[in-house]
Design a protein around this motif. Structure first.
Motif, PDB file in Angstrom:
ATOM      1  N   UNK A  79       5.079  -1.805  -1.953  1.00  0.00           N
ATOM      2  CA  UNK A  79       6.168  -1.418  -2.184  1.00  0.00           C
ATOM      3  C   UNK A  79       7.049  -1.215  -1.696  1.00  0.00           C
ATOM      4  N   UNK A  80       8.506  -1.694  -2.130  1.00  0.00           N
ATOM      5  CA  UNK A  80       9.842  -1.617  -2.114  1.00  0.00           C
ATOM      6  C   UNK A  80      10.459  -1.175  -2.673  1.00  0.00           C
ATOM      7  N   UNK A  81      11.757  -1.003  -1.921  1.00  0.00           N
ATOM      8  CA  UNK A  81      13.317  -0.368  -1.949  1.00  0.00           C
ATOM      9  C   UNK A  81      13.656  -1.046  -2.599  1.00  0.00           C
ATOM     10  N   UNK A  82      14.051  -1.030  -4.041  1.00  0.00           N
ATOM     11  CA  UNK A  82      15.385  -1.913  -4.730  1.00  0.00           C
ATOM     12  C   UNK A  82      16.422  -1.053  -4.666  1.00  0.00           C
ATOM     13  N   UNK A  83      17.661  -1.448  -4.230  1.00  0.00           N
ATOM     14  CA  UNK A  83      18.908  -0.920  -3.759  1.00  0.00           C
ATOM     15  C   UNK A  83      19.957  -1.091  -5.017  1.00  0.00           C
ATOM     16  N   UNK A  84      19.393  -2.562  -6.191  1.00  0.00           N
ATOM     17  CA  UNK A  84      20.813  -2.418  -6.715  1.00  0.00           C
ATOM     18  C   UNK A  84      21.764  -2.736  -5.854  1.00  0.00           C
ATOM     19  N   UNK A  98      13.390  -4.059 -13.426  1.00  0.00           N
ATOM     20  CA  UNK A  98      14.450  -2.968 -12.330  1.00  0.00           C
ATOM     21  C   UNK A  98      15.268  -2.777 -12.676  1.00  0.00           C
ATOM     22  N   UNK A  99      15.672  -1.173 -12.776  1.00  0.00           N
ATOM     23  CA  UNK A  99      16.840  -0.367 -13.549  1.00  0.00           C
ATOM     24  C   UNK A  99      18.239  -0.404 -12.585  1.00  0.00           C
ATOM     25  N   UNK A 100      19.580   0.288 -12.845  1.00  0.00           N
ATOM     26  CA  UNK A 100      20.641   0.632 -11.733  1.00  0.00           C
ATOM     27  C   UNK A 100      20.625   1.242 -10.941  1.00  0.00           C
ATOM     28  N   UNK A 101      18.886   1.433 -10.220  1.00  0.00           N
ATOM     29  CA  UNK A 101      19.416   3.073  -9.511  1.00  0.00           C
ATOM     30  C   UNK A 101      18.657   2.307  -8.022  1.00  0.00           C
ATOM     31  N   UNK A 102      18.784   3.435  -6.831  1.00  0.00           N
ATOM     32  CA  UNK A 102      17.905   2.687  -6.102  1.00  0.00           C
ATOM     33  C   UNK A 102      16.585   3.039  -6.132  1.00  0.00           C
ATOM     34  N   UNK A 103      15.491   2.878  -6.179  1.00  0.00           N
ATOM     35  CA  UNK A 103      13.959   2.914  -6.080  1.00  0.00           C
ATOM     36  C   UNK A 103      13.048   2.621  -5.374  1.00  0.00           C
ATOM     37  N   UNK A 104      12.006   3.282  -4.655  1.00  0.00           N
ATOM     38  CA  UNK A 104      10.608   2.696  -4.424  1.00  0.00           C
ATOM     39  C   UNK A 104      10.589   2.556  -5.569  1.00  0.00           C
ATOM     40  N   UNK A 136       0.161  -1.017  -5.554  1.00  0.00           N
ATOM     41  CA  UNK A 136       0.279  -0.062  -4.645  1.00  0.00           C
ATOM     42  C   UNK A 136       1.134   1.116  -4.926  1.00  0.00           C
ATOM     43  N   UNK A 137       0.627   1.826  -6.295  1.00  0.00           N
ATOM     44  CA  UNK A 137       0.803   3.177  -6.846  1.00  0.00           C
ATOM     45  C   UNK A 137      -0.219   3.832  -6.541  1.00  0.00           C
ATOM     46  N   UNK A 138      -1.462   3.014  -6.839  1.00  0.00           N
ATOM     47  CA  UNK A 138      -2.972   3.462  -6.675  1.00  0.00           C
ATOM     48  C   UNK A 138      -3.116   4.522  -5.397  1.00  0.00           C
ATOM     49  N   UNK A 139      -3.042   3.233  -5.243  1.00  0.00           N
ATOM     50  CA  UNK A 139      -3.232   3.332  -3.150  1.00  0.00           C
ATOM     51  C   UNK A 139      -2.500   4.560  -2.475  1.00  0.00           C
ATOM     52  N   UNK A 140      -0.493   4.614  -3.253  1.00  0.00           N
ATOM     53  CA  UNK A 140       0.547   5.874  -2.849  1.00  0.00           C
ATOM     54  C   UNK A 140      -0.464   7.416  -3.373  1.00  0.00           C
ATOM     55  N   UNK A 180      10.018  10.251  -8.591  1.00  0.00           N
ATOM     56  CA  UNK A 180       9.962   9.567  -7.412  1.00  0.00           C
ATOM     57  C   UNK A 180      10.238   8.097  -7.033  1.00  0.00           C
ATOM     58  N   UNK A 181       9.789   7.487  -7.960  1.00  0.00           N
ATOM     59  CA  UNK A 181       9.784   5.891  -7.502  1.00  0.00           C
ATOM     60  C   UNK A 181       9.359   5.324  -8.943  1.00  0.00           C
ATOM     61  N   UNK A 182       9.394   3.907  -9.204  1.00  0.00           N
ATOM     62  CA  UNK A 182       9.160   2.912 -10.209  1.00  0.00           C
ATOM     63  C   UNK A 182       8.096   2.496  -9.914  1.00  0.00           C
TER      64      UNK A 182
END
Lengths: 243, 243
Positions: free
Chosen positions: A167-172, B83-89, B95-99, B130-132
């Motif tokens: 899990x990482x935070x992508x902050x553009x 990745x998209x132009x958005x701030x996301x986890x 990692x998703x499965x664990x979350x 909530x995240x990508x």
């Protein structure tokens, strides 16, 4: 040739060979070997299904027996759907990838062996392999096909050498906000809420402030997002931020 | 309904919906939701491609918007190829499965959101999540399709709750041999080799014995296999094992 090889023993449909090629190449594997493909090789159906992967990979090699196909390999695992009557090390796809990575680090040549669509590998073929690989599925329904099996082992192979964090935070490009900027925002927000009589009593204010602060801190905001929130306050109050 | 849900937004081809259903059900997931499937629902092509999975799963639910499809869910991740132009986890599939497992333990309802075949999810849909979730692939070639993406996240979900060891010895019921039986076999083998003048000199014997012992110990033999090896010695020497 990339390591490990993918060896398909007596595959029946060209489409499935193509799907396997596409799946493995997606995850960086390109050494595909076929043992007696039913409909011969090359296969137009395989090429169509591979979506360009076969053209980019080194030429597929075709053999008459599994023994010839794995002649240069030092460690091979047989992919089987169920346990067989043989004493074997049984690996998960992740366990196999880990074992192959260790061999790879020692410059050993390795391979994953897959049986045909209908019956899988026969016991003579399995006896040539150093161990078995079984992909766990939900018990009530299990119908993983050849292309999907190749996809999963290839995915695990790439993943075992990949250091992407779970899990990482992508902050553009906008960095996470430092605390002083957040504090400045909190001060402005709380000041405006005071002026707009948001807090009914003096006792209510501290817990409400904590809840608000916690909500924004939890969001892991970037500097740009804090600027946006200042803009929200400016818009709602009609007052610009004092720089 | 099983947790997490799989939500396909504007999927185009029935075949791909069927492949997704089969893939998720293989790994124990059965809550499939569709947002505006292009060719309507139900779909004969989806049913054919699902190989029986759709008949065994609870009915697929169809919605007009992603917001309606995830109305009852508390944590959803958007699967995106880049990745998209958005701030996301941004999560890996593991990692998703664990979350999701952590949320599941707290009885929260969760879901994986996938876009259509051509363009994936649009930014408005992603903003509701909530995240990508991005599946790492080899850089030079990447063409994971919808069914494969659903397969990989479902596989990781099952795996995250699965305690299969990465490598186990499957012995088909015969227990690993205890050392005394192995020692008995070594003694007999070395005695016969002595009698057959295998060891040229007395100095050669100890290292050769060590090498032979090491070779057999490394094989992690079962009791049955040691009996088989005794049979080999009996056959080669014409002398039965003295009980």
């Amino acid at each position: 040739m990339t390591n490990p090889a993918i060896i398909l023993v007596e595959p029946q449909m060209g489409e499935n060979i193509g799907a396997a090629a596409r799946a493995m190449f997606n995850f960086g594997l390109s050494d595909l070997r076929l043992v007696k493909p039913r409909d011969g090789w090359p296969s137009a159906r395989a090429t169509a299904m591979a979506s360009g992967a076969l053209e980019k990979m080194p030429p597929v090699r075709v053999f008459d027996t599994l023994a010839e196909a794995i002649a240069d390999l030092q460690f091979v695992l047989a992919t089987t759907a169920r346990p067989r009557e043989m004493v074997r090390q049984v690996y998960t796809a992740a366990g196999a990838a880990e074992a192959f990575r260790k061999r790879d680090a020692e410059r050993q040549k390795t391979g994953y062996v897959f049986g045909g669509e209908r019956a899988g590998l026969n016991n003579d073929d399995i006896a040539l392999c150093h161990g078995a690989l079984t992909i766990p599925t939900g018990s009530e329904f299990s119908s993983i096909n050849l292309g999907q099996s190749v996809l999963l082992v290839s995915y695990e192979w790439l993943k075992s050498g990949d250091d992407t964090l779970p899990r990482v935070l992508s902050t553009n490009g906008s960095p996470p906000v430092p605390h002083d900027k957040l504090e400045e925002f909190f001060a402005r927000l709380e000041d405006e809420l005071d002026k707009h009589h948001f807090f009914n009593t003096a006792e209510q204010k501290p817990p409400m402030v904590r809840n608000l602060r916690s909500l924004f801190v939890r969001g892991d905001l970037t500097e740009q997002e804090v600027r946006t929130l200042h803009g929200v306050i400016s818009a709602l109050t009609g007052k610009k931020l004092q720089q």
